[in-house]
Design a protein around this motif. Structure first.
Motif, PDB file in Angstrom:
ATOM      1  N   ASP A 136     128.359 108.298  16.659  1.00 35.64           N
ATOM      2  CA  ASP A 136     129.378 108.138  16.217  1.00 35.64           C
ATOM      3  C   ASP A 136     130.204 108.293  17.694  1.00 35.64           C
ATOM      4  O   ASP A 136     131.343 107.702  17.755  1.00 35.64           O
ATOM      5  N   SER A 137     129.436 109.373  18.525  1.00 36.70           N
ATOM      6  CA  SER A 137     130.514 109.308  19.572  1.00 36.70           C
ATOM      7  C   SER A 137     129.655 108.005  20.818  1.00 36.70           C
ATOM      8  O   SER A 137     129.133 107.509  20.933  1.00 36.70           O
ATOM      9  N   GLU A 138     130.282 107.748  21.881  1.00 42.17           N
ATOM     10  CA  GLU A 138     130.467 106.842  22.805  1.00 42.17           C
ATOM     11  C   GLU A 138     130.177 107.680  24.023  1.00 42.17           C
ATOM     12  O   GLU A 138     131.087 107.903  24.406  1.00 42.17           O
ATOM     13  N   ILE A 139     129.295 107.026  24.833  1.00 40.32           N
ATOM     14  CA  ILE A 139     129.025 107.615  26.661  1.00 40.32           C
ATOM     15  C   ILE A 139     129.656 106.123  26.968  1.00 40.32           C
ATOM     16  O   ILE A 139     128.597 105.325  26.665  1.00 40.32           O
ATOM     17  N   THR A 140     130.037 107.085  28.196  1.00 36.73           N
ATOM     18  CA  THR A 140     129.762 105.429  29.264  1.00 36.73           C
ATOM     19  C   THR A 140     129.791 106.218  30.419  1.00 36.73           C
ATOM     20  O   THR A 140     129.942 107.179  30.912  1.00 36.73           O
ATOM     21  N   VAL A 141     129.773 104.658  31.122  1.00 34.85           N
ATOM     22  CA  VAL A 141     128.530 105.587  32.460  1.00 34.85           C
ATOM     23  C   VAL A 141     128.438 104.250  33.307  1.00 34.85           C
ATOM     24  O   VAL A 141     128.564 103.120  33.198  1.00 34.85           O
ATOM     25  N   PHE A 142     129.123 104.723  34.392  1.00 34.54           N
ATOM     26  CA  PHE A 142     129.307 104.101  35.531  1.00 34.54           C
ATOM     27  C   PHE A 142     129.427 104.464  36.765  1.00 34.54           C
ATOM     28  O   PHE A 142     129.241 106.004  37.202  1.00 34.54           O
ATOM     29  N   ALA A 143     129.403 103.482  38.252  1.00 32.85           N
ATOM     30  CA  ALA A 143     128.456 104.673  39.271  1.00 32.85           C
ATOM     31  C   ALA A 143     128.855 103.504  40.509  1.00 32.85           C
ATOM     32  O   ALA A 143     129.622 102.401  40.857  1.00 32.85           O
ATOM     33  N   GLU A 144     128.927 104.769  41.744  1.00 38.71           N
ATOM     34  CA  GLU A 144     130.702 103.604  42.840  1.00 38.71           C
ATOM     35  C   GLU A 144     129.025 104.372  44.041  1.00 38.71           C
ATOM     36  O   GLU A 144     128.325 105.228  44.196  1.00 38.71           O
ATOM     37  N   ALA A 145     129.153 103.138  44.794  1.00 40.37           N
ATOM     38  CA  ALA A 145     128.528 103.212  46.951  1.00 40.37           C
ATOM     39  C   ALA A 145     129.435 102.932  47.331  1.00 40.37           C
ATOM     40  O   ALA A 145     130.390 101.904  47.116  1.00 40.37           O
ATOM     41  N   VAL A 146     129.436 104.172  48.882  1.00 38.25           N
ATOM     42  CA  VAL A 146     130.315 103.693  49.283  1.00 38.25           C
ATOM     43  C   VAL A 146     129.076 103.297  50.638  1.00 38.25           C
ATOM     44  O   VAL A 146     127.555 104.076  51.010  1.00 38.25           O
ATOM     45  N   ASP A 147     129.610 102.269  51.730  1.00 38.78           N
ATOM     46  CA  ASP A 147     128.699 101.976  52.982  1.00 38.78           C
ATOM     47  C   ASP A 147     128.710 103.150  53.509  1.00 38.78           C
ATOM     48  O   ASP A 147     129.649 103.705  54.134  1.00 38.78           O
ATOM     49  N   THR A 148     128.356 102.872  55.392  1.00 38.86           N
ATOM     50  CA  THR A 148     128.924 103.713  56.701  1.00 38.86           C
ATOM     51  C   THR A 148     129.282 102.995  57.414  1.00 38.86           C
ATOM     52  O   THR A 148     129.761 103.236  58.558  1.00 38.86           O
ATOM     53  N   ARG A 149     130.329 101.782  57.526  1.00 42.61           N
ATOM     54  CA  ARG A 149     130.870 100.667  57.567  1.00 42.61           C
ATOM     55  C   ARG A 149     131.723 101.922  58.598  1.00 42.61           C
ATOM     56  O   ARG A 149     132.237 103.248  58.076  1.00 42.61           O
ATOM     57  N   PRO A 150     132.659 101.927  59.786  1.00 43.44           N
ATOM     58  CA  PRO A 150     133.431 102.642  60.461  1.00 43.44           C
ATOM     59  C   PRO A 150     134.543 102.764  59.277  1.00 43.44           C
ATOM     60  O   PRO A 150     134.948 103.248  59.074  1.00 43.44           O
ATOM     61  N   GLU A 151     135.262 101.358  58.755  1.00 42.87           N
ATOM     62  CA  GLU A 151     136.057 101.209  58.049  1.00 42.87           C
ATOM     63  C   GLU A 151     135.586 101.514  55.875  1.00 42.87           C
ATOM     64  O   GLU A 151     134.902  99.801  55.986  1.00 42.87           O
ATOM     65  N   PRO A 152     135.045 102.190  55.724  1.00 46.24           N
ATOM     66  CA  PRO A 152     134.011 101.970  54.560  1.00 46.24           C
ATOM     67  C   PRO A 152     134.231 100.911  53.610  1.00 46.24           C
ATOM     68  O   PRO A 152     135.492 100.887  53.205  1.00 46.24           O
ATOM     69  N   GLN A 153     133.139 100.524  52.788  1.00 48.14           N
ATOM     70  CA  GLN A 153     133.639  99.478  52.063  1.00 48.14           C
ATOM     71  C   GLN A 153     132.938 100.371  50.942  1.00 48.14           C
ATOM     72  O   GLN A 153     131.895 101.146  50.929  1.00 48.14           O
ATOM     73  N   MET A 154     133.521 100.033  49.749  1.00 45.75           N
ATOM     74  CA  MET A 154     132.899 100.539  48.131  1.00 45.75           C
ATOM     75  C   MET A 154     132.663  99.614  47.237  1.00 45.75           C
ATOM     76  O   MET A 154     133.216  98.762  47.410  1.00 45.75           O
TER      77      MET A 154
END
Length: 960
Positions: free
Chosen positions: A485-503
């Motif tokens: 009955d437990s619930e596991i939540t998973v998500f991920a994030e990525a950031v690029d190398t641009r001088p003004e970073p994008q996620m």
């Protein structure tokens, strides 16, 4: 005072005139005689030129010599003719010699005339002499003296003088181009007139008037006639005083010679000739075109420093360019000419253009120019090339420049592929794949349990050009404290190398935790024994592969024995034995690995209880495999220890011992394979046959429930006096379902008979129950009743449709009047008896577990029902939710055989080549998987789990 001499008589005067004529004829005679020698000198010079090939200077000297001689002769003749006069006495004697009738009158007359003029004589003597002169003059006819003074041989001299000129004229006239060329060689010594030779050379290419581009190469082709020389040379003389150069021409056969002229930078005059230039061609002029041409071009692309990408130089064909914003682009254009100041224009708007200078590099080649720009805006590029003399190139190529932007990174949760249920106490692998077009800076994985998140798993990159990264992380559910009955939540994030970073962030992947028993209940509905057997069949198939490998080793050793019997010193024996030993050692390691897999095969709580017995059998087989491998290793080791030194061929005893060990290993493995087949595969085959029967009963129950629903729904239209168009549409839809149900009943009856026949030997009680159900379907005429009800529905006869549908339902329901489902008691008894008495296996709850299966394959009639998820099913299958628990459902020979026989469609498994319901894969493509990656909806996983529980787990969980 002296007396004046008397005037000359007419005779004296005529003598003077005759003397003038004689002088002119003497001059003419001089010319005629000289002309013979001068005319003779001309052919002599020509012949000498033909033989010795005089130079231009010698020929000029010869021509001038002939001309000077002719002028001198003519001058001398003119002096003689006009100024020189012979003495009158000589003239008189000449005339007297030519006219005998004159005798000596003219000489005497001249003597008397001299006396008359003499100052020494007396006057009387002079007077008497003068009278005598006059008297003698009267006796002489002097009018013919000038004619008589003409040279009688003048025509002869003229004929002699004209012979050689006429011959020269004839030779020139009929001698053709060669004779005329020889005249031209002397008349125009410095002209382009090759000497006569047995070897005639002609430049075929380039043709007259040929012009080549500056810096271009040219192939000169010369053709020879007459005597073909062994070698030929080409001499090129640059215009403007450059140093001439000579190259050897390359023979091509049939008198053809070629020579390439590389990179022509000046107008040239070329001549093909033999060594020593004894034979040569006419000169051929090659002009230059000075218009610059655009040659090879390269472009250097240097992406921004943050991308970490090195600059790259590629050939440029003036096609479309695409570059990241901020990229430095350098064009280098080559040409055939030294270049001056040109430009590259970038048109970014109809009225907006930017020019970039296109200049030769100070330290670079003069025929190459460069221009640089930074990619900030897309547009059209045009290239204007100018040479050092100011000549512009005739062509102005263009290309497009497309400036791209650094896109945000892409990241996805690769495993699990979608929202899922996962069995508690599992170690669940998570796989996160992130990509970026120019480089990732970091990737973070967030894991939460029941809404509580800890520190993320972070991957950071020092290198700027990491475009792909995979995060593989295992979730230990027990260590995390997750339970049912437990619930596991998973998500991920990525950031690029641009001088003004994008996620970029993934959506949340949710996994509900279930118990082992819940997982098994789910599998029992999705699978059957044939599918469960796939993993066992795969294991036994690999065991059979090891048997075949052992047989091949045995065969190899027997061949070595035969070879050793023929030639004991054969050098190949040592290599063959070493190879066979290595193969045997590798096989023993593989057997030990397979035994290890057998020992740990299956889960602690399998899908069906009888699997525990099969797992125990596999553990026993694993021990025998280990023992066999160990024994073979000992026997082969002893055989090698008793052999000769490594540098010598093996002995007969050594080969015999190795072959004997291989044979005994093969016999043991074959016995173990047969034992495994009897203890594992045969029970599975029997149970798979029985399971097909059990699913037939389940399917009949489902069809009965579907018929009840049709009967209930058709009642809504029974009492209507007139059906509306929508009513008729509804009736037709029900009629189609009713007709389909009738076909399924027909197919089910036939399949029951087939399955009963297949299970009759091993499970007679179950086969009898199946046959009874098939007979009951036929005796009651259920398929016919379904078709009649369908016809009424299709034709809109509501008053007849419901009674017929209700009647069919009642007939089907009668079979469930006792014990819930007909014949199942006999099926269970037959199964328990077969497993306990014949196999010595404890069936446990296997019957109940097998009865849960809703995996119905298409039947012999091609039915389309799909069990619980098919037409008119009472529940709905989890369409896009996986259940992860470690079990593999694999197609094997047994499952394929059952699918070939088939029954009526399945619960999401029918028609699929293979399905796996197991631990989440690691993101690698799995050829055994038919799952597709989809993004689940945003509805609550717990609500979806409640629906699945209602349909599949029979409310194994409770609402929250």
């Amino acid at each position: 005072m002296k007396d004046e001499p008397p005037p000359s008589s007419p005779v004296i005067e005529m003598l003077r005139r005759a003397g003038a004529v004689e002088s002119r004829h003497r001059a003419l005679r001089l010319v005629m005689r000289s002309l013979v020698w001068i005319a003779l000198a001309v052919p002599l010079l020509m012949v000498a030129d033909i033989l010795f090939h005089f130079s231009d200077g010698v020929r000029l000297a010869g021509s001038l010599g002939v001309a000077v001689a002719l002028v001198l002769v003519l001058a001398a003749a003119a002096v003689i003719a006009f100024f020189a006069r012979p003495p009158l006495l000589r003239v008189a004697r000449l005339l007297e010699s030519r006219d005998p009738s004159l005798g000596s009158k003219l000489v005497n007359l001249l003597q008397l005339d001299a006396d008359a003029r003499s100052a020494q004589g007396s006057e009387l003597t002079r007077e008497l002499a003068g009278q005598a002169v006059q008297q003698a003059a009267r006796s002489v006819d002097s009018s013919g003296f000038p004619v008589l003074a003409r040279d009688p041989q003048r025509f002869r001299y003229l004929g002699r003088a004209m012979v050689l000129p006429v011959l020269l004229g004839l030779v020139t006239l009929f001698g053709g181009a060669d004779a005329r060329r020889e005249w031209l060689r002397f008349l125009d010594p410095h002209g382009d007139h090759p000497p006569l030779s047995f070897t005639r050379i002609e430049i075929e290419k380039p043709e007259a008037g040929t012009s080549v581009l500056y810096g271009e190469s040219l192939l000169v082709i010369a053709k020879t006639r007459g005597h073909i020389p062994k070698e030929l040379f080409l001499t090129a003389r640059p215009e403007g005083g450059g140093e001439p150069f000579t190259v050897a021409m390359i023979p091509r056969g049939e008198g053809i010679f070629v020579a390439p002229l590389e990179k022509i930078h000046q107008p040239l005059e070329v001549t093909a000739h033999t060594r020593g230039e004894s034979s040569r061609s006419q000169r051929r002029r090659i002009d230059l075109i000075l218009t610059p041409q655009i040659g090879p071009a390269v472009v250097t692309i240097a992406p921004p420093a943050y991308t970490g990408q090195p600059a790259r130089e590629v050939p440029f064909r003036f096609t479309a360019l695409q570059a990241l914003e901020g990229t430095a682009i350098t064009f280098r254009l080559g040409s055939n000419r030294p270049l001056g100041e040109g430009k590259i224009s970038l048109l970014t708007a109809p009225d907006q253009s930017t020019d970039f200078p296109l200049l030769p590099a100070p330290e670079g080649a003069a025929d190459s120019a460069t221009a640089s720009l930074t990619a900030t805006a897309s547009g059209r590029l045009s290239y204007h090339l100018v040479d050092i003399a100011g000549h512009a190139a005739t062509e102005t190529p263009t290309s497009t420049l497309t400036v791209t932007r650094d896109q945000p990174p892409s990241i996805t949760v690769t495993a699990p592929e979608r929202d899922a249920f996962v069995v508690e106490k599992m170690r669940l692998p998570l796989v996160i794949d992130a990509t970026d077009d120019y480089g990732l800076r970091s990737v973070r994985l967030h894991v939460g349990i029941d809404g509580k998140f800890g520190e993320p798993v972070v991957a950071e990159f020092d290198k700027p050009d990491v475009r792909r990264h995979r995060v593989e992380h295992q979730l230990d559910l027990a260590a995390m404290g997750a339970n049912a009955d437990s619930e596991i939540t998973v998500f991920a994030e990525a950031v690029d190398t641009r001088p003004e970073p994008q996620m970029t962030r993934t959506g949340s992947r949710r996994m509900g935790v279930i118990t082992e028993e819940q997982y098994n209940e789910y599998l029992r509905q999705r699978a059957d024994v044939a599918m469960i057997a796939g993993k066992y069949e795969n294991l036994l198939a690999r065991l059979q592969e090891k048997v075949e490998a052992q047989r091949e080793i045995e065969k190899t050793l027997k061949e070595l024995q035969e070879k050793q019997a023929k030639d004991p010193d054969d050098k190949e024996l040592e290599e063959g034995l070493a190879k066979a030993f290595q193969q045997q050692d590798d096989l023993n390691h593989e057997l030990e690995a397979l035994a290890e897999e057998m020992s740990d095969f299956g889960r602690e709580d399998p899908v069906y209880d009888f699997e525990k017995e099969l797992q125990e059998q596999l553990r026993e087989q694993a021990g025998k495999l280990r023992e066999s491998a160990k024994r073979n290793r000992e026997e082969t080791g002893k055989a090698l220890e008793s052999g000769p030194p490594p540098s010598e061929p093996p002995t007969k005893e050594q080969l015999d011992a190795m072959a004997q060990a291989a044979q005994e290993q093969r016999e043991r493995l074959e016995g173990e394979r047969q034992e495994a087949e009897q203890n594992v595969q045969e029970p599975l085959q029997d149970l798979a046959q029985l399971h097909e029967l059990m699913k037939d009963f389940n399917l009949f129950k489902q069809l009965e429930e579907q018929q009840r629903e049709l009967a209930e729904q058709s009642k809504a239209y029974e009492e209507k006096q007139e059906l509306t168009p929508d009513d008729r549409l509804a009736m037709r839809e029900m009629g189609a379902k009713q007709r389909e149900l009738g076909r399924k009943l027909d197919d089910l009856a036939r399949k029951l008979e087939q399955d009963a026949a297949a299970a009759k030997e091993e499970f007679p009680q179950a086969a009898e129950s199946a046959q009874q159900l098939a007979d009951a379907i036929g005796q009651a005429g259920m398929p016919g009743m379904a078709r009649e009800a369908a016809q009424d529905m299709l034709e809109g006869r509501a008053d007849g449709a419901h009674p017929r549908a209700q009647q069919l339902h009642e007939e089907m329901e009668k079979l469930f009047a006792e014990n819930g489902q007909p014949g199942l008691e006999g099926v269970q008894q037959g199964m328990d008896q077969a497993l306990r008495l014949e196999r010595g296996m404890n069936p446990g709850n296997s019957f109940r577990q097998m009865m849960q299966s809703l995996n119905f394959r298409p039947g012999p009639g091609g039915g389309s029902g799909k069990g619980a998820s098919g037409m008119m099913a009472s529940g709905s299958a989890p369409g896009d939710t996986d259940v992860i628990g470690g079990e593999s459902l694999m197609d094997g020979p047994m499952s394929q055989a059952m699918a070939g026989r088939g029954d009526q469609g399945g619960a999401g498994m029918s028609g699929a080549p293979t399905a796996r319901i197991d631990a989440a894969d690691s993101g690698k493509p799995d050829e055994l998987s038919s799952r597709r990656t989809t993004t689940p909806g945003s509805s609550s996983l717990l609500m979806e789990y409640e629906n699945i529980a209602d349909a599949y787990f029979r409310r194994l969980t409770t609402e929250k």
